[in-house]
Design an enzyme around this catalytic site. Structure first.
Site, PDB file in Angstrom:
ATOM      1  N   CYS A 251      -2.037  -2.531   7.755  1.00  0.00           N
ATOM      2  CA  CYS A 251      -1.996  -3.455   6.617  1.00  0.00           C
ATOM      3  C   CYS A 251      -0.751  -4.334   6.603  1.00  0.00           C
ATOM      4  O   CYS A 251      -0.809  -5.493   6.165  1.00  0.00           O
ATOM      5  CB  CYS A 251      -2.169  -2.688   5.324  1.00  0.00           C
ATOM      6  SG  CYS A 251      -3.836  -1.997   5.191  1.00  0.00           S
TER       7      CYS A 251
ATOM      8  N   ASP B 248       0.791  -1.248   0.000  1.00  0.00           N
ATOM      9  CA  ASP B 248       0.000   0.000   0.000  1.00  0.00           C
ATOM     10  C   ASP B 248       0.820   1.295   0.000  1.00  0.00           C
ATOM     11  O   ASP B 248       0.475   2.254   0.713  1.00  0.00           O
ATOM     12  CB  ASP B 248      -0.965   0.015   1.199  1.00  0.00           C
ATOM     13  CG  ASP B 248      -1.924  -1.165   1.205  1.00  0.00           C
ATOM     14  OD1 ASP B 248      -1.869  -1.976   0.266  1.00  0.00           O
ATOM     15  OD2 ASP B 248      -2.719  -1.282   2.153  1.00  0.00           O
TER      16      ASP B 248
ATOM     17  N   LYS C 103      -6.554  -5.046  -3.031  1.00  0.00           N
ATOM     18  CA  LYS C 103      -7.160  -5.731  -1.880  1.00  0.00           C
ATOM     19  C   LYS C 103      -8.234  -4.843  -1.250  1.00  0.00           C
ATOM     20  O   LYS C 103      -8.013  -3.649  -1.044  1.00  0.00           O
ATOM     21  CB  LYS C 103      -6.082  -6.107  -0.866  1.00  0.00           C
ATOM     22  CG  LYS C 103      -5.297  -4.949  -0.291  1.00  0.00           C
ATOM     23  CD  LYS C 103      -4.151  -5.487   0.554  1.00  0.00           C
ATOM     24  CE  LYS C 103      -3.395  -4.404   1.284  1.00  0.00           C
ATOM     25  NZ  LYS C 103      -4.174  -3.638   2.256  1.00  0.00           N
TER      26      LYS C 103
HETATM   27  C1  C5J Z   1      -3.093   0.636   5.515  1.00  0.00           C
HETATM   28  C2  C5J Z   1      -4.803   1.870   6.657  1.00  0.00           C
HETATM   29  N1  C5J Z   1      -2.605   0.437   4.293  1.00  0.00           N
HETATM   30  N2  C5J Z   1      -3.988   2.266   7.638  1.00  0.00           N
HETATM   31  N3  C5J Z   1      -4.340   1.188   5.593  1.00  0.00           N
HETATM   32  O1  C5J Z   1      -2.448   0.372   6.499  1.00  0.00           O
HETATM   33  O2  C5J Z   1      -5.973   2.157   6.705  1.00  0.00           O
END
Ligand code: C5J
Length: 223
Positions: free
Chosen positions: A164, A26, A131
């Site tokens: 994540c 991400d 995802k």
């Molecule tokens: C991720 C989030 N990628 N913190 N998303 O950690 O909402």
């Protein structure tokens, strides 16, 4: 098969580079760039941006070694049919997931903010796993991609470490992968969470996996 060893905690990790994958979680504009969703929520994105250079160097080393590289993006279909209402409504935000944010609709596939930052952009042959959840294994084909290549070891980088990255490491661990996290290639908007998230991974003899750093992993890959 040539086994190599990475300096890590709680102990050295032996791995086979040809059965290892680098997973970039991400590294999306909306989380990492100034002016995105993360900053709109009042977070200091410089804490996340500190990961870009070590991730870039590790990515380059993995690519040079011919290692399998996978990128993930958190987000949803434009009609939001894969977004649980509980996720969309959580926090009661005036401008939240699915709404028009500073970089396009927030966490919606195809929008500018949803895409990966240019510094770490995927190259040809590197799968991008979209995802809908926090974990990269939930409702995706990641496990199939890894098993078809007989991958055993996952080097997990990205943001945020307690959300994540951690969810993915836990999911990967339960599926039998050995997960190692370079401490400088992951980050949180909350420095305390960064520290504790890494402690949790390596506690109790490595209950979820190993913690190392980009230099040690690059040295092991290149060595
Ligand atoms: C991720 C989030 N990628 N913190 N998303 O950690 O909402």
């Amino acid at each position: 098969m040539t086994l190599k060893s990475i300096k890590a905690e709680p102990y050295e990790l032996e791995f086979d580079p040809s059965r290892s994958a680098l997973i970039m979680i991400d590294m999306q504009r909306d989380f990492v760039e100034p002016g995105g969703f993360g900053e709109m929520l009042g977070n200091d994105v410089s804490l996340l941006r500190s990961t870009i250079e070590p991730c870039r160097r590790l990515l380059a080393a993995a690519r040079s070694a011919g290692m399998f590289v996978v990128h993930t993006r958190e987000g949803h279909r434009p009609d939001m049919s894969d977004c649980p209402p509980a996720k969309r409504l959580r926090g009661g935000l005036e401008c939240g997931i699915g709404d028009k944010g500073p970089m396009g609709r927030i966490l919606v596939r195809g929008e500018y903010g949803h895409d990966i930052i240019p510094e770490l952009y995927p190259i040809e042959g590197e799968p991008v796993v979209d995802k809908p959840g926090k974990g990269a294994f939930f409702a995706t084909d990641l496990d199939l991609l890894l098993r078809n290549r007989e991958i055993q070891t996952l080097i997990v980088c990205g943001v945020t470490v307690e959300v994540c990255v951690h969810t993915t490491v836990r999911e990967g661990n339960d599926r039998g992968y050995e997960c190692i996290v370079p401490s400088d290639c992951v980050a949180s908007y909350f420095p305390e969470f960064h520290r504790v998230a890494l402690e949790m991974i390596k506690a109790q003899g490595g209950i979820f996996g190993w913690v190392s750093d980009s230099d040690s992993i690059i040295e092991a890959i290149a060595g």
